[in-house]
Scaffold this active site. Sequence first.
Site, PDB file in Angstrom:
ATOM      1  N   LEU A  61     -18.996 -64.862  -6.702  1.00 13.14           N
ATOM      2  CA  LEU A  61     -18.573 -64.720  -8.101  1.00 13.14           C
ATOM      3  C   LEU A  61     -17.158 -64.168  -8.183  1.00 13.14           C
ATOM      4  CD1 LEU A  61     -21.793 -63.192  -9.690  1.00 13.14           C
ATOM      5  CD2 LEU A  61     -20.937 -65.511  -9.977  1.00 13.14           C
ATOM      6  N   GLY A  62     -16.824 -63.340  -7.223  1.00 10.73           N
ATOM      7  CA  GLY A  62     -15.491 -62.763  -7.279  1.00 10.73           C
ATOM      8  C   GLY A  62     -15.262 -61.845  -6.101  1.00 10.73           C
TER       9      GLY A  62
ATOM     10  N   GLY B 273     -13.333 -58.145  -5.168  1.00  7.65           N
ATOM     11  CA  GLY B 273     -12.638 -56.994  -5.741  1.00  7.65           C
ATOM     12  C   GLY B 273     -12.219 -56.055  -4.637  1.00  7.65           C
ATOM     13  N   GLY B 274     -11.631 -54.953  -5.038  1.00  7.79           N
ATOM     14  CA  GLY B 274     -11.170 -53.972  -4.082  1.00  7.79           C
ATOM     15  C   GLY B 274     -12.305 -53.409  -3.244  1.00  7.79           C
ATOM     16  N   PHE B 275     -13.508 -53.409  -3.790  1.00  9.71           N
ATOM     17  CA  PHE B 275     -14.611 -52.778  -3.084  1.00  9.71           C
ATOM     18  C   PHE B 275     -15.435 -53.755  -2.256  1.00  9.71           C
ATOM     19  CE2 PHE B 275     -14.348 -50.219  -7.097  1.00  9.71           C
ATOM     20  CZ  PHE B 275     -13.528 -49.269  -6.533  1.00  9.71           C
ATOM     21  N   GLY B 276     -15.119 -55.030  -2.387  1.00  7.58           N
ATOM     22  CA  GLY B 276     -15.890 -55.992  -1.627  1.00  7.58           C
ATOM     23  C   GLY B 276     -16.106 -57.260  -2.425  1.00  7.58           C
TER      24      GLY B 276
ATOM     25  N   VAL C 198     -18.432 -60.095  -4.503  1.00  6.90           N
ATOM     26  CA  VAL C 198     -19.558 -60.135  -5.425  1.00  6.90           C
ATOM     27  C   VAL C 198     -20.209 -61.517  -5.360  1.00  6.90           C
ATOM     28  CG1 VAL C 198     -20.306 -59.758  -7.793  1.00  6.90           C
ATOM     29  CG2 VAL C 198     -18.279 -58.590  -6.925  1.00  6.90           C
TER      30      VAL C 198
ATOM     31  N   LYS D 210     -23.001 -56.901  -5.371  1.00  9.87           N
ATOM     32  CA  LYS D 210     -21.694 -56.472  -4.870  1.00  9.87           C
ATOM     33  C   LYS D 210     -21.879 -55.919  -3.468  1.00  9.87           C
ATOM     34  CE  LYS D 210     -18.831 -54.931  -7.757  1.00  9.87           C
ATOM     35  NZ  LYS D 210     -18.005 -54.221  -8.741  1.00  9.87           N
TER      36      LYS D 210
ATOM     37  N   ASP E 106     -10.035 -46.890 -13.443  1.00 10.55           N
ATOM     38  CA  ASP E 106      -9.582 -48.237 -13.108  1.00 10.55           C
ATOM     39  C   ASP E 106      -9.933 -49.200 -14.241  1.00 10.55           C
ATOM     40  OD1 ASP E 106      -8.282 -50.061 -11.582  1.00 10.55           O
ATOM     41  OD2 ASP E 106      -9.956 -50.455 -10.231  1.00 10.55           O
TER      42      ASP E 106
END
Length: 915
Positions: free
Chosen positions: A592-593, A595-598, A600, A614, A728
Site C-alpha cells: 500500500l505504501g 514510509g519512514g518506519f517500514g 505497509v 505496517k 509528524d
Amino acid sequence: MMEKMMFKHFLFALLSVFSLILVHAQDDQSGFISIDCGRVPPNTSYTEPSTGIKYISDELFVDGGVSKSILPEYKATLQEQAAYVRSFPEGIRNCYRVNVTKNTRYLIRATFLYGDYDGLEQFPEFDLHFGVTLWETVKIEYITISAIKEIIHIPTQDKVDVCLVNTGSGTPFITALEFRPLLNSTYSTPIGSLLLYLRADVGSTDNGSVHRYPFDVFDRLWFPYYYEKWTQIQLPASEKVNSGFNIYQPSPDVMGTAGTPTNESSPMQFVWTDRDPNTVFYVYMYFSELQQLEANESRAFNINFNGNHFYGPLVPDHLNVTVIFTPSGLYGGNFTFSIVRLENSTLPPIINAIEIYTSVDFLHSETDQNDETDGEFDLIFESADAILNIKSSYRVTRNWGGDPCLPTQYIWTGLNCSSDGLDSPRITSLNLSSSGLTGEITSHLSKLTVLESLDLSNNSLTGPVPDFLAQLHNLRILNLEMNKLTGSVPAELIERSQSGSLSLSVGENPDLCASVSCETKTSKKKKSNVAIPIAASVGGLVILMLIAVIIYVVLKRQKKAGSDDTDSLDSKKRHFTYSEVIRITNNFERILGKGGFGTVYHGLTDETTQVAVKMLSLPQVQGNQQSQSEEEQNSMQKLYYVQFQAEVKLLMRVQHANLTSLVGYCNEGNNKALIFEFMANGDLDSHLSGDKNANVLNWERRLQIAVDAAQGLEYLHTGCKPPIVHRDVKTTNILLTERFQAKIADFGLSKVFPSDEDASHVITRVAGTRGYLDPEYATTNRLTEKSDVFSFGVVLLEIITGRPAVSRTHDERIHIIQWVNSMLANGDIKSIAGPSLNGDFETNSVWKAVELAMACVSQSSAKRPNMSQVVTELKNCFEVEIGRRNNNSRMTQSTTDSVELISMNVTTEFTPLPR
Ligand SMILES: *[C@@H]1O[C@H](CO)[C@@H](O)[C@H](O)[C@H]1NC(C)=O
Ligand SMILES: *[C@@H]1O[C@H](CO)[C@@H](O)[C@H](O)[C@H]1NC(C)=O
Ligand SMILES: *[C@@H]1O[C@H](CO)[C@@H](O)[C@H](O)[C@H]1NC(C)=O
Ligand SMILES: *[C@@H]1O[C@H](CO)[C@@H](O)[C@H](O)[C@H]1NC(C)=O
Ligand SMILES: *[C@@H]1O[C@H](CO)[C@@H](O)[C@H](O)[C@H]1NC(C)=O
Ligand SMILES: *[C@@H]1O[C@H](CO)[C@@H](O)[C@H](O)[C@H]1NC(C)=O
Ligand SMILES: *[C@@H]1O[C@H](CO)[C@@H](O)[C@H](O)[C@H]1NC(C)=O
C-alpha cells in the site's frame, strides 16, 4: 463638499432615561446571566421593571468587597441595578468568578456607575481584567453616566474570571456584570475576541434613550447617534422591520430609523483613527429600506473603504435587514468608510445602524484548572483549585481572587509561584502565618505537589500533623509553630529534618510529640508506603510527572487486581503471530505504501475485513555501521523492543474517530508489525495534487477533512493524558476512509523511532517532513503541542491551495508559507484557493481558513492558536460553506441576508465578490 462624521473613542452611555413601555411580549432570557453587584437583601433577586431583566445579587460570585448604595438623589432616574455598587477598598485585585457554558459565544458586559457612592465626588480609574489579561482601563468621568466595557468572547472553560485591579488611582467598584449568549455564527473572527468600540443607532428619534433588551433580543445596547448634516428617516408606526430573518437580529426599533445625507448628493462617511496602526477593527453595517419606493424611484449605493470599492452596489431590501461586515480585520491607523450614491439612483444612501469593534486576544486568559477530572493525571492542574479549596476551608479573609499565580504582579499575598513561562505556574510557597486559622490541617494542601515552603505558624490549628505532608517531596521549609496540634510528627518528616533536607519547626504545640519514639507507636505501618526516591535537584515538572506516572501505575494496578486480564498487550484478540501476518497479507502480496518506519501491506483478517499491515523495520544506522559491535546492535534492538511494547500499549488505549485505530500487532523477534484499520481512500496527499488523482476534492469536503484531522490532533493534545505530540503531521499521515472521513495516522510512533532532529540515519524522513517542521522547535528543541499546530497549519495551506508544502521550480524551492504570503499581498482569493477548486467556494469561508492557517504557522508558538481553537474556527468555516450551499439549493427558508465581504488590510485593493 464631503461631509465627514468624526467620532472619538466613545464608550459612555446614558442609562438615565429608560423606556416606560413595559413589554410582556417576549421573555426569553435563557442563558442570560445578570449580576447586580453590591445588591443587598431583601431584593437579592428581582426583575428590573423597565427592561424585565432578572437580576441576582453578586454574593455567590465574589469574595470581599463592600456593598455601597449610590446617593439617593441619583437613584430615581436610573435602572434598578444601578442603585448599588460593590466597592473594593482592600487588596490590589478582586475577582468575580462566573459559571458559563463553555464554547458558546457570549457578549460580556461590565457596567460602572459611580453615583457618588462614597460621597467623595472623586472619579477613580482602575483596570478591568478578563482572566489574567487586561481587558480595558476603566476611567470614571461622570457621576450618573455609566462606563460600559463590553466584549464578545467564546470561553473555553466553564467558568470565567472578571477582575478589578487597583492601579493606585482610586478604589475600584462595579455596578453590574452581564453575560448574553449569542449565536455561534455571528460576530465570528478568524482569531481573537471583540472589544466594543461603538454601537450606534443611526437616526434615532428617541433622545438619550439606549435601546436594549427586550427590544434587542441579545441585549446589545444601541446608543443614539446624531449628525447635524444627516436627516432622520423613520418608519411609520404601523410598520416594523423584519429583523428576525437575519441572524444578527438587530432590534427592529433600531432598524426602524436611519440617517440619510441632508445634501442628497453627499456621501455618508464614518472616519476614525487609531494611534496604533496595528489595532485591528471589525465593522458591521446594518441597512434596511424604510420607504415604499415608487416605480420611478431607486436607492442604490456603493460602500468604499479608504477610497477603494468595498461593497456594492447595494440596494437595501424593504423592511429586511442586510448586514455588511468585515470578516477579516482592518488595520493601518486611518479608517474611512464612505457610503456613496450610484449615479442612476434617484434617492440618497441610508444607513440604519453600525457597530465597530477592535480585536483583543484573550487566548491566555484561562489557566488550566483541573476541569476534566478523570482522576489520573490531573494532579498537574490541581494547584489552582487546591488553593481555592484551602482558601474556602479556612475562610481566608485576604483578598484572594482570580488566578493565584497570574499575572505575576498580582500573585496572591502569601504565595509564590514557579514560572518557567511554558507550563501553568504552580504554587511553590504558601505563607498563612498569623491568619487566624482554625480546624485541622486541610488535606487540600497535599495537592500543592511542588510546594517548597509552607508556613502555618501562629494559628489555632488542631488535630494531627498529617502524613501527606511527608509526601510533599519538594518541601524544604515547614513551620507549624504556635498552634494546638496533637499526636505525633510523622517519622519521615523527622528523618528529613535530621538529615538536613527539611527545616522543620513544630515548637509551642503543647500536645504534640516531635520525636521518633512516639511515632513508632502510632503509624508505623503507613510509613514508606509510597516512598519515591528522587534526587532533590530534579526539576519540579519532572517530579510531578513521575509522581503522576507512579500514581497512575498504582491506580492501574489496583484496578487490574481483580481482573484476570493482566496485561492488555498480551490480550489474545489483538496479538497476531508472524505466520498469521503472512496469511493475512497473502505473503506480503500488495504494497500500500512505504514510509519512514517500514512498508505497509494490504491484508484481510477475514473475508470482508480489510486491514493495513505496517511491517516495522529497525532503523538502519548509516556511516559508522562497521564500527558498531554486534553487542551494541543487540542492545539497541532491545531498547526498541521495550519502546515498541510501550507504544503499542499507548496506541491501544487511544481511541478516537479521527485517529486510525490499531487492530492488533505482531511481535516476534525482529518481525514487528502494527495492524491498522484499512483506509480505502489512501492518504490526503494523493488527493490534493490533482494530476495524481482525477477525483479532486471540492471545498466542502476539504473543509470536512480539515475539521476531522484537527479533531484527531485536538484529542491527542487535550484528550490524552499525558498529551501526545504527534511530531509528524503531514498530508501523507492523514488517511481517508471510503467516505472521505479523515483520520490521523502514525501518532505515537515518533516516540518509538528516532525523530528528525536527533537522527542523521533516517535521511529520507528528514527530507520528507522538512516543510512541516516548526521553526521554533527546530531552533530551541523544545517540543510542545504548538509544534503540531504549525505542521497542521502547513497541511491546511495545502488543503486550501492544492500546492505541496515545498514546491520546486528548476532552481528554487518555495515554501507554501512564502507563496501564500506573496499571494496575500495581492489579495486575490482566487489565485490562493487553487485552480482545482474552480472558484466554487464561499469566499469568506476560504479567507477564514487562510487566516487561520497563517495564524497556525506563526513563527512564535505563543501566537499560534491551540487545536481546540483551530477546531472551532474550522467548524465555523464549514458552516459558512454549508450555508452557501443551502442558499443555492433552496430559496425558501432564508435565515440570513448577511452579505459577507472581504478585506485583508487597508492597502489591499478590494476585488469584487466572486459569484
Ligand atoms: C424589593 O423588595 C420589597 C419588599 O420585599 C418590594 O416591595 C419591592 O417591590 C422590591 N423591589 C424590587 C425592585 O423588586
Ligand atoms: C459554579 O459551578 C461550580 C461547579 O459546578 C459550583 O460548585 C459553584 O457553586 C457554581 N457557582 C455558582 C455561583 O453558581
Ligand atoms: C455553539 O457551539 C457549541 C460548540 O460547538 C455548541 O455546543 C453550542 O450548542 C452551539 N450553540 C448554538 C446556539 O448553536
Ligand atoms: C434631541 O436633542 C437635541 C439636542 O439636545 C435636540 O436638538 C433635538 O430636538 C432632540 N430631538 C428630539 C426628537 O427630541
Ligand atoms: C493617518 O493620517 C494622518 C493624517 O491624515 C497621517 O499623519 C498618518 O500618517 C496616517 N497614518 C497612517 C498609518 O497612515
Ligand atoms: C445603475 O448603474 C449600475 C452600474 O453603475 C447598474 O449596475 C444598474 O443596473 C443601474 N441601475 C439602473 C436602474 O439603471
Ligand atoms: C424579506 O425576507 C423574507 C425571508 O427571507 C422574504 O420572504 C421576503 O420576500 C423578503 N422581502 C423583501 C422585500 O425582500
